[in-house]
Design a protein around this motif. Structure first.
Motif, short mmCIF file in Angstrom:
data_model
loop_
_atom_site.label_atom_id
_atom_site.label_comp_id
_atom_site.label_asym_id
_atom_site.label_seq_id
_atom_site.Cartn_x
_atom_site.Cartn_y
_atom_site.Cartn_z
N GLY A 123 70.39 27.25 74.51
CA GLY A 123 71.71 27.66 74.07
C GLY A 123 72.84 26.92 74.74
O GLY A 123 72.67 26.22 75.74
N ALA A 124 74.04 27.08 74.15
CA ALA A 124 75.28 26.52 74.72
C ALA A 124 76.38 27.55 74.53
O ALA A 124 76.33 28.39 73.63
CB ALA A 124 75.64 25.20 74.04
N ASP A 166 70.23 24.46 70.47
CA ASP A 166 69.70 25.05 69.25
C ASP A 166 70.63 26.14 68.71
O ASP A 166 70.52 26.51 67.54
CB ASP A 166 68.32 25.65 69.52
CG ASP A 166 67.32 24.58 69.95
OD1 ASP A 166 67.03 23.69 69.14
OD2 ASP A 166 66.85 24.64 71.10
N PHE A 167 71.51 26.66 69.55
CA PHE A 167 72.50 27.64 69.10
C PHE A 167 73.70 27.59 70.03
O PHE A 167 73.59 27.20 71.19
CB PHE A 167 71.92 29.06 69.04
CG PHE A 167 71.52 29.63 70.37
CD1 PHE A 167 72.40 30.36 71.15
CD2 PHE A 167 70.23 29.43 70.87
CE1 PHE A 167 72.02 30.89 72.38
CE2 PHE A 167 69.84 29.94 72.10
CZ PHE A 167 70.74 30.67 72.86
N TYR A 168 74.86 27.98 69.48
CA TYR A 168 76.11 28.01 70.24
C TYR A 168 76.72 29.41 70.14
O TYR A 168 76.89 29.93 69.03
CB TYR A 168 77.12 27.00 69.69
CG TYR A 168 76.67 25.56 69.81
CD1 TYR A 168 77.02 24.79 70.92
CD2 TYR A 168 75.90 24.96 68.81
CE1 TYR A 168 76.60 23.47 71.03
CE2 TYR A 168 75.48 23.65 68.92
CZ TYR A 168 75.83 22.90 70.02
OH TYR A 168 75.42 21.60 70.13
N THR A 169 77.03 29.99 71.28
CA THR A 169 77.84 31.21 71.30
C THR A 169 79.28 30.76 71.37
O THR A 169 79.73 30.24 72.40
CB THR A 169 77.46 32.09 72.50
OG1 THR A 169 76.09 32.51 72.34
CG2 THR A 169 78.34 33.33 72.57
N MET A 170 79.99 30.91 70.26
CA MET A 170 81.28 30.24 70.08
C MET A 170 82.42 31.25 69.92
O MET A 170 82.32 32.20 69.15
CB MET A 170 81.21 29.35 68.84
CG MET A 170 82.46 28.51 68.58
SD MET A 170 82.24 27.46 67.11
CE MET A 170 80.87 26.41 67.62
N MET A 171 83.51 31.01 70.65
CA MET A 171 84.72 31.82 70.53
C MET A 171 85.73 31.07 69.68
O MET A 171 85.98 29.87 69.89
CB MET A 171 85.32 32.11 71.91
CG MET A 171 84.34 32.74 72.88
SD MET A 171 83.63 34.30 72.33
CE MET A 171 82.23 34.44 73.45
N THR A 172 86.33 31.78 68.73
CA THR A 172 87.28 31.14 67.82
C THR A 172 88.32 32.16 67.38
O THR A 172 88.06 33.36 67.31
CB THR A 172 86.54 30.57 66.59
OG1 THR A 172 87.50 30.05 65.66
CG2 THR A 172 85.70 31.62 65.89
N LEU A 183 77.84 33.45 66.48
CA LEU A 183 76.58 32.85 66.90
C LEU A 183 76.21 31.78 65.89
O LEU A 183 75.84 32.08 64.76
CB LEU A 183 75.48 33.92 66.99
CG LEU A 183 74.13 33.46 67.52
CD1 LEU A 183 74.24 32.96 68.94
CD2 LEU A 183 73.11 34.59 67.42
N VAL A 184 76.33 30.52 66.29
CA VAL A 184 76.25 29.39 65.36
C VAL A 184 74.96 28.60 65.58
O VAL A 184 74.71 28.12 66.70
CB VAL A 184 77.46 28.46 65.55
CG1 VAL A 184 77.42 27.31 64.54
CG2 VAL A 184 78.77 29.24 65.43
N PRO A 185 74.13 28.43 64.54
CA PRO A 185 72.94 27.58 64.69
C PRO A 185 73.33 26.14 65.01
O PRO A 185 74.32 25.61 64.49
CB PRO A 185 72.27 27.67 63.31
CG PRO A 185 72.78 28.95 62.71
CD PRO A 185 74.18 29.09 63.22
N GLY A 186 72.54 25.49 65.84
CA GLY A 186 72.87 24.14 66.28
C GLY A 186 72.80 23.09 65.20
O GLY A 186 73.42 22.03 65.32
N ASN A 187 72.06 23.36 64.13
CA ASN A 187 71.91 22.38 63.05
C ASN A 187 72.84 22.66 61.88
O ASN A 187 72.64 22.15 60.77
CB ASN A 187 70.46 22.34 62.56
CG ASN A 187 70.00 23.69 62.01
OD1 ASN A 187 70.73 24.68 62.05
ND2 ASN A 187 68.78 23.74 61.50
N SER A 188 73.89 23.45 62.10
CA SER A 188 74.81 23.81 61.02
C SER A 188 75.57 22.60 60.50
O SER A 188 76.04 21.76 61.28
CB SER A 188 75.81 24.86 61.51
OG SER A 188 75.17 26.05 61.91
#
Length: 377
Positions: A123-124, A166-172, A183-188
């Motif tokens: 994760g990231a 493989d995934f990003y916990t993203m604040m927007t 929660l964004v998949p890394g291959n999006s």
């Protein structure tokens, strides 16, 4: 020399023995060469995952180790003493799972958490932006609702594992004054990583900007209520700061061990330099700094494990441990003298790596602000 531990259970002692074995066989032999070549050690994380280490503080029902934070952090310290890039990456991964594990719905957890903490995925944590590092409320990345999707545009910065996660916990932003967590998949599609930053230390760890251009994320991958992202982010950072504190102590311990080893072997005026009072005092101060920092992060972790407030203690631990790591690694270079300034010995790398620990997960100036504001309440 491994630091003495006071672990709460025999199971925890066995776990740390396993970790030391992994460090000796799989990590330490490769650290210097891979850092020199800026190679990302993805296989090292797979080894940690297969050993059950990437989900240590999370419940067994989702595939975690259900270990107290006190134990998890000591594992992290042990790994950091062998290879800081791997320990810091593990800390980032564990923090990236935190939002889902703590704020996700039961269905979201059942669907995604076992894979995230099971060992195969990495994760990231995507919070910072070019103009919103220590001020997350100032972010400009925006997610606009279109039907059952969010469409995200913007740029994230200083993202560890950018391009390999493989995934990003993203604040927007999802509104003028609202931040939400996705929660964004890394291959999006619509998500890409810029070229890696050329960093001073941790050169095996890929750090880069993330470009978000028409990135579509299903509404069902929002963690928590719309607008709750800042609260989730700050909560995650409290635990993440403890991870960085443990990493700092591991790095400082490695520097101290190398300095002591060298001082015992290096002779001047007919005796080992460790027998000169000036050197004795320098090494004693280094040891005191390491032990004090360790005690500080363990006390914060024990408060967390007991369900007590620990935000201020996490900031203190991060501040104390990372400042200690910077001083101890600098002093280790001094102990080795001219040899310490060469890349034939690891202490120059330790010194370069220590600097970033004072910067990320909130700079140490931010930690001082957090501590002082809590005292003022």
């Amino acid at each position: 020399m491994p630091a003495e531990r006071m672990l709460p259970t025999t199971e925890a002692e066995d776990l740390l023995s396993l970790v030391r074995e992994i460090c000796q066989q799989e990590l330490a032999p490769h650290a210097s060469n891979w850092e020199a070549e800026s190679r990302f050690p993805r296989e090292a994380f797979r080894v940690l995952g297969k050993s059950g280490l990437l989900g240590l503080p999370y419940p067994e029902r989702w595939g975690g180790g259900e270990q107290p934070y006190e134990v998890y952090l000591q594992v992290l310290e042990e790994i950091a003493a062998s290879w800081l890039t791997v320990a810091e990456g593990m800390s980032v991964h564990v923090m990236s799972c935190y939002a889902l594990a703590t704020f996700g719905t039961e269905q979201q957890r059942e669907s995604w958490l076992p894979d995230m903490i099971g060992g195969e995925l990495l994760g990231a944590y995507a919070l910072s932006e070019p103009q919103a590092g220590s001020d997350p409320a100032g972010m400009t990345t925006r997610a606009v609702r279109e039907g059952e999707d969010y469409v995200v545009n913007g740029t994230k910065a200083w993202i560890t594992h950018a391009g390999v996660a493989d995934f990003y916990t993203m604040m927007t932003k999802t509104g003028e004054d609202e931040v939400s967590c996705l929660l964004v998949p890394g291959n999006s599609e619509g998500l890409s990583a810029a070229p890696r930053e050329r960093t001073m230390g941790l050169t095996s760890s890929p750090v880069a900007q993330l470009r978000l251009e028409g990135l579509r994320v299903p509404v069902g991958r929002r963690i928590g209520e719309e607008g709750s992202g800042l609260r989730i982010a700050l909560s995650a950072l409290d635990s993440g700061r403890l991870g960085i504190a443990a990493c700092a102590v591991g790095l400082a311990q490695a520097a101290l061990d190398e300095a002591v080893r060298y001082a015992k072997e290096r002779k001047q005026f007919g005796k080992p330099i460790i027998q000169f009072q000036g050197m004795e005092f320098l090494l004693a101060d280094m040891a005191a700094a390491v032990e004090s920092a360790r005690a500080t992060y363990l006390e914060a972790a024990r408060r967390r494990d007991r369900g007590l407030p620990f935000s201020r203690q996490a900031s203190i631990a991060k501040l104390v441990a990372t400042d200690a790591a910077m001083k101890v690694t600098t002093d280790a270079v001094q102990v080795l003298g001219g040899a310490g300034y060469t890349r034939d010995f690891p202490v120059e790398r330790y010194m370069r790596e220590a600097k970033v620990l004072q910067i990320f997960e909130g700079t140490n100036q931010i930690q001082r602000m957090v501590i002082a504001r809590q005292l003022a309440r």
